[in-house]
Design a protein around this motif. Structure first.
Motif, PDB file in Angstrom:
ATOM      1  N   LEU A 150      55.108  24.053  44.898  1.00 50.15           N
ATOM      2  CA  LEU A 150      53.740  24.335  44.470  1.00 50.15           C
ATOM      3  C   LEU A 150      52.790  24.249  45.649  1.00 50.15           C
ATOM      4  O   LEU A 150      53.001  23.468  46.578  1.00 50.15           O
ATOM      5  N   ARG A 151      51.711  25.015  45.556  1.00 48.55           N
ATOM      6  CA  ARG A 151      50.604  24.836  46.484  1.00 48.55           C
ATOM      7  C   ARG A 151      49.321  25.267  45.773  1.00 48.55           C
ATOM      8  O   ARG A 151      49.349  26.062  44.841  1.00 48.55           O
ATOM      9  N   ILE A 152      48.207  24.703  46.227  1.00 40.69           N
ATOM     10  CA  ILE A 152      46.881  25.085  45.747  1.00 40.69           C
ATOM     11  C   ILE A 152      46.165  25.745  46.919  1.00 40.69           C
ATOM     12  O   ILE A 152      46.106  25.177  48.019  1.00 40.69           O
ATOM     13  N   VAL A 153      45.614  26.945  46.698  1.00 42.24           N
ATOM     14  CA  VAL A 153      45.009  27.693  47.799  1.00 42.24           C
ATOM     15  C   VAL A 153      43.604  28.139  47.424  1.00 42.24           C
ATOM     16  O   VAL A 153      43.246  28.262  46.239  1.00 42.24           O
ATOM     17  N   ASP A 154      42.810  28.414  48.442  1.00 42.16           N
ATOM     18  CA  ASP A 154      41.466  28.950  48.231  1.00 42.16           C
ATOM     19  C   ASP A 154      41.554  30.465  48.040  1.00 42.16           C
ATOM     20  O   ASP A 154      42.644  31.050  48.111  1.00 42.16           O
ATOM     21  N   PRO A 155      40.416  31.146  47.782  1.00 37.89           N
ATOM     22  CA  PRO A 155      40.479  32.597  47.533  1.00 37.89           C
ATOM     23  C   PRO A 155      41.080  33.406  48.671  1.00 37.89           C
ATOM     24  O   PRO A 155      41.559  34.531  48.458  1.00 37.89           O
ATOM     25  N   ASP A 156      41.086  32.854  49.902  1.00 39.54           N
ATOM     26  CA  ASP A 156      41.682  33.554  51.036  1.00 39.54           C
ATOM     27  C   ASP A 156      43.142  33.174  51.265  1.00 39.54           C
ATOM     28  O   ASP A 156      43.748  33.603  52.250  1.00 39.54           O
ATOM     29  N   GLY A 157      43.703  32.362  50.356  1.00 39.01           N
ATOM     30  CA  GLY A 157      45.106  31.982  50.467  1.00 39.01           C
ATOM     31  C   GLY A 157      45.369  30.796  51.376  1.00 39.01           C
ATOM     32  O   GLY A 157      46.531  30.517  51.697  1.00 39.01           O
ATOM     33  N   LEU A 185      44.924  24.086  50.140  1.00 36.32           N
ATOM     34  CA  LEU A 185      43.898  23.071  49.943  1.00 36.32           C
ATOM     35  C   LEU A 185      44.540  21.695  49.843  1.00 36.32           C
ATOM     36  O   LEU A 185      45.740  21.558  49.561  1.00 36.32           O
ATOM     37  N   SER A 186      43.738  20.679  50.056  1.00 38.61           N
ATOM     38  CA  SER A 186      44.224  19.298  50.008  1.00 38.61           C
ATOM     39  C   SER A 186      44.240  18.776  48.576  1.00 38.61           C
ATOM     40  O   SER A 186      43.686  19.384  47.655  1.00 38.61           O
ATOM     41  N   ALA A 187      44.877  17.610  48.389  1.00 43.49           N
ATOM     42  CA  ALA A 187      44.922  16.964  47.078  1.00 43.49           C
ATOM     43  C   ALA A 187      43.503  16.761  46.552  1.00 43.49           C
ATOM     44  O   ALA A 187      42.597  16.378  47.285  1.00 43.49           O
ATOM     45  N   GLY A 188      43.330  17.073  45.278  1.00 44.18           N
ATOM     46  CA  GLY A 188      42.035  16.908  44.635  1.00 44.18           C
ATOM     47  C   GLY A 188      41.162  18.141  44.657  1.00 44.18           C
ATOM     48  O   GLY A 188      40.204  18.234  43.879  1.00 44.18           O
ATOM     49  N   GLU A 189      41.453  19.101  45.546  1.00 46.45           N
ATOM     50  CA  GLU A 189      40.638  20.308  45.627  1.00 46.45           C
ATOM     51  C   GLU A 189      41.142  21.347  44.633  1.00 46.45           C
ATOM     52  O   GLU A 189      42.344  21.497  44.417  1.00 46.45           O
ATOM     53  N   VAL A 190      40.199  22.082  44.035  1.00 43.52           N
ATOM     54  CA  VAL A 190      40.519  23.065  43.013  1.00 43.52           C
ATOM     55  C   VAL A 190      40.743  24.432  43.649  1.00 43.52           C
ATOM     56  O   VAL A 190      39.960  24.874  44.502  1.00 43.52           O
ATOM     57  N   GLY A 191      41.807  25.090  43.250  1.00 45.36           N
ATOM     58  CA  GLY A 191      42.093  26.427  43.749  1.00 45.36           C
ATOM     59  C   GLY A 191      43.149  27.105  42.906  1.00 45.36           C
ATOM     60  O   GLY A 191      43.522  26.627  41.826  1.00 45.36           O
ATOM     61  N   ARG A 192      43.637  28.217  43.404  1.00 45.58           N
ATOM     62  CA  ARG A 192      44.669  28.988  42.697  1.00 45.58           C
ATOM     63  C   ARG A 192      46.023  28.314  42.838  1.00 45.58           C
ATOM     64  O   ARG A 192      46.383  27.824  43.919  1.00 45.58           O
ATOM     65  N   ILE A 193      46.788  28.315  41.768  1.00 46.78           N
ATOM     66  CA  ILE A 193      48.126  27.719  41.766  1.00 46.78           C
ATOM     67  C   ILE A 193      49.132  28.782  42.176  1.00 46.78           C
ATOM     68  O   ILE A 193      49.260  29.813  41.519  1.00 46.78           O
ATOM     69  N   GLY A 205      47.446  33.543  38.544  1.00 41.35           N
ATOM     70  CA  GLY A 205      46.008  33.393  38.631  1.00 41.35           C
ATOM     71  C   GLY A 205      45.449  32.137  38.006  1.00 41.35           C
ATOM     72  O   GLY A 205      44.222  31.988  37.904  1.00 41.35           O
ATOM     73  N   ASP A 206      46.309  31.200  37.581  1.00 41.48           N
ATOM     74  CA  ASP A 206      45.798  29.948  37.031  1.00 41.48           C
ATOM     75  C   ASP A 206      45.162  29.115  38.125  1.00 41.48           C
ATOM     76  O   ASP A 206      45.603  29.135  39.290  1.00 41.48           O
ATOM     77  N   LEU A 207      44.148  28.340  37.742  1.00 38.97           N
ATOM     78  CA  LEU A 207      43.461  27.445  38.664  1.00 38.97           C
ATOM     79  C   LEU A 207      43.839  26.002  38.343  1.00 38.97           C
ATOM     80  O   LEU A 207      44.049  25.644  37.182  1.00 38.97           O
ATOM     81  N   GLY A 208      43.912  25.181  39.366  1.00 45.94           N
ATOM     82  CA  GLY A 208      44.245  23.784  39.143  1.00 45.94           C
ATOM     83  C   GLY A 208      44.055  22.962  40.393  1.00 45.94           C
ATOM     84  O   GLY A 208      43.547  23.444  41.412  1.00 45.94           O
ATOM     85  N   ARG A 209      44.477  21.724  40.302  1.00 45.52           N
ATOM     86  CA  ARG A 209      44.442  20.821  41.450  1.00 45.52           C
ATOM     87  C   ARG A 209      45.661  19.906  41.389  1.00 45.52           C
ATOM     88  O   ARG A 209      46.233  19.671  40.311  1.00 45.52           O
ATOM     89  N   ARG A 251      49.817  12.301  44.181  1.00 46.18           N
ATOM     90  CA  ARG A 251      51.217  12.055  43.824  1.00 46.18           C
ATOM     91  C   ARG A 251      51.929  13.336  43.393  1.00 46.18           C
ATOM     92  O   ARG A 251      53.021  13.294  42.834  1.00 46.18           O
ATOM     93  N   GLY A 252      51.268  14.472  43.649  1.00 44.96           N
ATOM     94  CA  GLY A 252      51.898  15.750  43.364  1.00 44.96           C
ATOM     95  C   GLY A 252      51.852  16.170  41.920  1.00 44.96           C
ATOM     96  O   GLY A 252      52.573  17.094  41.517  1.00 44.96           O
ATOM     97  N   ARG A 253      50.987  15.565  41.116  1.00 48.28           N
ATOM     98  CA  ARG A 253      50.871  15.945  39.709  1.00 48.28           C
ATOM     99  C   ARG A 253      49.792  17.009  39.569  1.00 48.28           C
ATOM    100  O   ARG A 253      48.725  16.914  40.171  1.00 48.28           O
TER     101      ARG A 253
END
Length: 558
Positions: free
Chosen positions: A367-374, A377-385, A417-421, A425-427
């Protein structure tokens, strides 16, 4: 317990034949020929007989004429040389045996939900021109129309009677089956399944899967869920929905017994679980809610169940508590995924995963969370899953032209296209779909975050959050919910309960209360239909934040 600790990576099998989705079933049929494979009421079939019927159907499908000119003209390129068999059936043994037989022939199963509109169902037939249509006109009357028959190379009607066309075809093929006949040799990259998903829109999209993706999924999910030979897996929903279809085929790959119901009914589900001594129950939260309420009201417990596997939405904490009381041995296992992505994360009650999260990465998933430019992002930041695994689908074969939904990215990553953070602990925490974000007063609000908070309020069973247009705020946070108690009936009491859980601008300003939801075939809330009902005024006027008719309003303003 499976999944409690780190698990080794499960590589793809060295033998390509073992990377077909039916390889596990055939292996179990050799090891456990007399064990029950599928149970549906009084109908029961063991592994040996299901294998024989599957192989006979495989030979009969292989003997069908090659796709005709009309099919080759309209089908997508990767289907033009393959045979396609369409199934329009409810839960019955014929569905299981026809599915297995078709994929053992190296052909593709087109699963068509009988609840699709005639226009949607006919559109699938016209676009894919199946070589054979196996259907029951009693569950989908339109499937017996002249137009449906004209779109298929051949038609077999299933009525359940001994003389129905499907059974005569199957039994003739069984009589011709020789002792050396086996499945076709299949490249694991060969497609085997086309099914539909509407996602967040009402228009169905057809996605396609190859053998390797489900072979990989079986290895990972059997490791995670710990399904063992001889166990009994009760799938509560219809086979036309991927959750129950996969649970059935996973059980067969593991040597377990798949227990099905003609249709979901909470009382009947409790009876079946007890009578069949179910070890695992698989369903969506709406099913588990009615089951739990019924068991609680009756003071009943089902001691055999060791695991509840839920998907499609979050289980509200109150519902989970009732389930734990009614099913005292059961671990609650909730997974987040998508039809196009397969499994993504898993939350386990035994691991103490927070109730608002959907757990940690599933076995075999990155898994990774990314900003609109791909950018990651760090833990706690909201972005695309984004997801990387060998279990994902091959994408859409019909629909999806607008670029919404499933997308393949660079580096083997995929997204719907789901958003999350992610926490430290990787949850994973789901906040909604990228196009579904609510902007109120210039501030961003994620529906998934609001729904999770609302469901944590005692008495709230289910909730649907969306943005309602407003000339002042741009959008207002609106909620449709089902539940009992003051918070379910009074918007201001609900908002007070959310203080400390949600910032004030994220709290609902409009509330509708329902007794029952319109449900999709999967058992999930049919959100598009709810919005249609709201637009037509069928749910009445909402409570609004400025209403002053309730005691809660006075307390909030005091």
């Amino acid at each position: 317990m499976p999944g409690d600790g780190p698990m080794p990576d499960v590589p793809a099998h060295d033998d390509p034949a073992m990377n077909t989705m039916f390889a596990g079933f055939l292996a179990q049929a050799r090891l456990r020929p007399s064990a029950e494979a599928v149970v549906l009421g009084a109908a029961r079939i063991d592994y040996a007989r299901l294998r024989t019927r599957g192989l006979a159907i495989a030979q009969a499908v292989a003997a069908l004429p090659p796709p005709g000119a009309a099919a080759r003209t309209v089908r997508p390129a990767r289907l033009r040389s393959l045979k396609v068999v369409a199934l329009i059936l409810d839960n019955r043994l014929e569905f299981v045996e026809a599915f297995i037989g078709t994929v053992m022939a190296g052909a593709v199963v087109l699963v068509i939900d009988p609840k699709l509109t005639p226009e949607q169902g006919q559109g699938l037939l016209d676009s894919l021109r199946p070589d054979l249509l196996i259907h029951d006109p009693a569950v989908a009357p339109w499937s017996g129309s002249h137009d449906a028959g004209a779109a298929a190379g051949g038609v077999l009607v299933v009525t359940g009677g001994a003389d129905c066309a499907y059974r005569r075809w199957r039994d003739r093929a069984t009589a011709r089956l020789g002792p050396g006949d086996g499945p076709a040799r299949i490249d694991p990259s060969t497609p085997f399944l086309i099914a539909t998903t509407s996602g967040t829109s009402s228009a169905p999209k057809a996605f396609i899967r190859d053998h390797a993706s489900w072979a990989e999924s079986f290895r990972n999910s059997i490791a995670e869920f710990g399904v063992m030979p001889g166990e009994r897996v009760l799938a509560l929903g219809p086979l036309v929905h991927g959750l129950s279809l996969y649970a059935t085929m996973e059980a067969l790959a593991a040597g377990a017994t798949a227990v099905l119901m003609q249709r979901f009914d909470a009382v009947r589900a409790a009876e079946v679980a007890s009578a069949e001594r179910a070890d695992v129950m698989v369903g969506v939260p709406t099913m588990f809610d009615t089951l739990a309420q019924g068991l609680e009201a009756a003071g009943s417990r089902i001691a055999s169940v060791r695991a509840i596997v839920s998907a499609g939405a979050k289980l509200p904490p109150a519902m989970a508590a009732i389930l734990r009381a009614a099913l005292p041995r059961a671990e609650i296992q909730e997974y987040y995924g998508a039809s196009e992505l397969s499994f993504v994360t898993l939350a386990r009650s035994s691991r103490g995963d927070p109730p608002e999260s959907v757990g940690r990465a599933f076995h075999g998933v990155s898994l990774r969370i990314v900003d609109p430019d791909g950018r990651p992002l760090s833990a706690g930041e909201v972005g695309r899953i984004d997801v990387r695994s060998r279990m994902v689908s091959s994408g859409y074969i019909l629909g999806g032209e607008d670029g919404s939904g499933f997308l393949a990215l660079d580096g083997g990553w995929y997204t719907v296209g789901d958003l999350g953070r992610l926490d430290d602990r990787g949850r994973l925490y789901i906040l909604g779909r990228a196009g579904g974000m609510i902007i109120t007063g210039g501030l961003n609000v994620y529906p998934g975050e609001v729904e999770a908070a609302v469901l944590s309020v005692p008495g709230i069973a289910e909730a649907f959050v969306f943005g309602d247009p407003d000339p002042h705020w741009g959008q207002q946070v609106a909620v449709v919910l089902r539940g009992e108690g003051e918070a379910a009936a009074d918007l201001h009491v609900l908002r007070a309960a959310l203080d400390g859980r949600l910032a004030r601008h994220k709290q609902p300003r409009l509330l509708w209360r329902v007794g029952d939801w319109p449900l999709a075939t999967s058992g999930k809330i049919a959100r598009g239909r709810v919005l249609d009902m709201l637009g037509a005024g069928k749910l009445g006027a909402p409570q609004r934040l400025h209403d002053s008719m309730t005691p809660g309003a006075a307390r909030e303003r005091a």
